[in-house]
Motif scaffolding. Structure first.
Motif, mmCIF file in Angstrom:
data_model
loop_
_atom_site.group_PDB
_atom_site.id
_atom_site.type_symbol
_atom_site.label_atom_id
_atom_site.label_comp_id
_atom_site.label_asym_id
_atom_site.label_seq_id
_atom_site.Cartn_x
_atom_site.Cartn_y
_atom_site.Cartn_z
ATOM 1 N N PRO A 5 -6.152 17.182 8.171
ATOM 2 C CA PRO A 5 -6.002 15.964 8.747
ATOM 3 C C PRO A 5 -7.134 15.014 8.107
ATOM 4 O O PRO A 5 -8.073 15.471 7.775
ATOM 5 C CB PRO A 5 -6.452 16.127 10.521
ATOM 6 N N LYS A 6 -6.731 13.676 8.193
ATOM 7 C CA LYS A 6 -7.574 12.568 7.705
ATOM 8 C C LYS A 6 -8.293 11.859 8.610
ATOM 9 O O LYS A 6 -7.699 11.593 9.713
ATOM 10 C CB LYS A 6 -6.607 11.978 6.651
ATOM 11 N N SER A 7 -9.420 11.307 8.235
ATOM 12 C CA SER A 7 -9.985 10.461 9.156
ATOM 13 C C SER A 7 -9.369 8.973 8.998
ATOM 14 O O SER A 7 -8.817 8.810 7.951
ATOM 15 C CB SER A 7 -11.717 10.414 9.042
ATOM 16 N N LYS A 8 -9.689 8.099 10.061
ATOM 17 C CA LYS A 8 -9.224 6.786 9.727
ATOM 18 C C LYS A 8 -9.777 6.078 8.692
ATOM 19 O O LYS A 8 -9.351 5.274 7.796
ATOM 20 C CB LYS A 8 -9.407 5.843 10.792
ATOM 21 N N ILE A 9 -11.382 6.234 8.346
ATOM 22 C CA ILE A 9 -12.094 5.752 7.491
ATOM 23 C C ILE A 9 -11.584 6.287 5.886
ATOM 24 O O ILE A 9 -11.234 5.336 5.176
ATOM 25 C CB ILE A 9 -13.487 6.095 7.323
ATOM 26 N N SER A 10 -11.068 7.531 5.885
ATOM 27 C CA SER A 10 -10.464 7.773 4.439
ATOM 28 C C SER A 10 -9.313 7.469 4.289
ATOM 29 O O SER A 10 -8.697 6.972 3.103
ATOM 30 C CB SER A 10 -10.532 9.496 4.347
ATOM 31 N N THR A 11 -8.395 7.091 5.427
ATOM 32 C CA THR A 11 -6.966 6.568 5.279
ATOM 33 C C THR A 11 -7.316 5.266 4.645
ATOM 34 O O THR A 11 -6.416 4.467 3.734
ATOM 35 C CB THR A 11 -6.211 6.529 6.610
ATOM 36 N N ASP A 71 -8.208 11.096 15.091
ATOM 37 C CA ASP A 71 -9.148 10.991 14.203
ATOM 38 C C ASP A 71 -10.251 12.051 13.998
ATOM 39 O O ASP A 71 -11.013 12.477 14.870
ATOM 40 C CB ASP A 71 -9.951 9.559 14.406
ATOM 41 N N VAL A 72 -10.104 12.547 12.853
ATOM 42 C CA VAL A 72 -11.225 13.863 12.590
ATOM 43 C C VAL A 72 -12.587 13.464 12.788
ATOM 44 O O VAL A 72 -13.422 14.387 13.438
ATOM 45 C CB VAL A 72 -10.897 14.352 11.248
ATOM 46 N N LEU A 73 -13.009 11.988 12.659
ATOM 47 C CA LEU A 73 -14.443 11.933 12.872
ATOM 48 C C LEU A 73 -14.877 11.339 14.071
ATOM 49 O O LEU A 73 -15.870 10.883 14.480
ATOM 50 C CB LEU A 73 -14.789 10.856 11.786
ATOM 51 N N SER A 74 -13.685 11.416 15.075
ATOM 52 C CA SER A 74 -13.869 10.673 16.375
ATOM 53 C C SER A 74 -14.822 11.366 17.400
ATOM 54 O O SER A 74 -15.292 10.999 18.233
ATOM 55 C CB SER A 74 -12.733 10.337 16.952
ATOM 56 N N ASP A 75 -15.084 12.810 16.908
ATOM 57 C CA ASP A 75 -15.845 13.823 17.808
ATOM 58 C C ASP A 75 -17.306 13.712 17.622
ATOM 59 O O ASP A 75 -17.684 13.483 16.821
ATOM 60 C CB ASP A 75 -15.232 15.256 17.683
#
Length: 75
Positions: A5-11, A71-75
């Protein structure tokens, strides 16, 4: 093979990188037209199509993340 999974930022960074690559394609098109080089013009068109496809895929991924909350970074 499992997709990481990618984060929104990396996308967003991936989309930005693709857009920066578009400037190179525009330069390539200009040079190919000036030199009337059909093969380089075709190469630029294929590169442009790849950039458009990449941006479309990344945009779809962002929409899917927003819909699913993945989002991977949302946690």
């Amino acid at each position: 093979m499992s997709k990481k999974p990618k984060s929104k930022i990396s996308t967003y960074f991936s989309i930005g990188g693709s857009l920066i690559g578009a400037f190179g394609v525009v330069k390539q098109v200009r040079e190919a037209r000036e030199e009337q080089d059909t093969l380089r013009l075709v190469d630029a068109a294929v590169s442009a199509a790849a950039i458009v496809t990449t941006i479309a895929l990344l945009t779809r991924e962002l929409r899917r993340m927003q819909r699913d909350g993945d989002d991977v970074l949302s946690d």
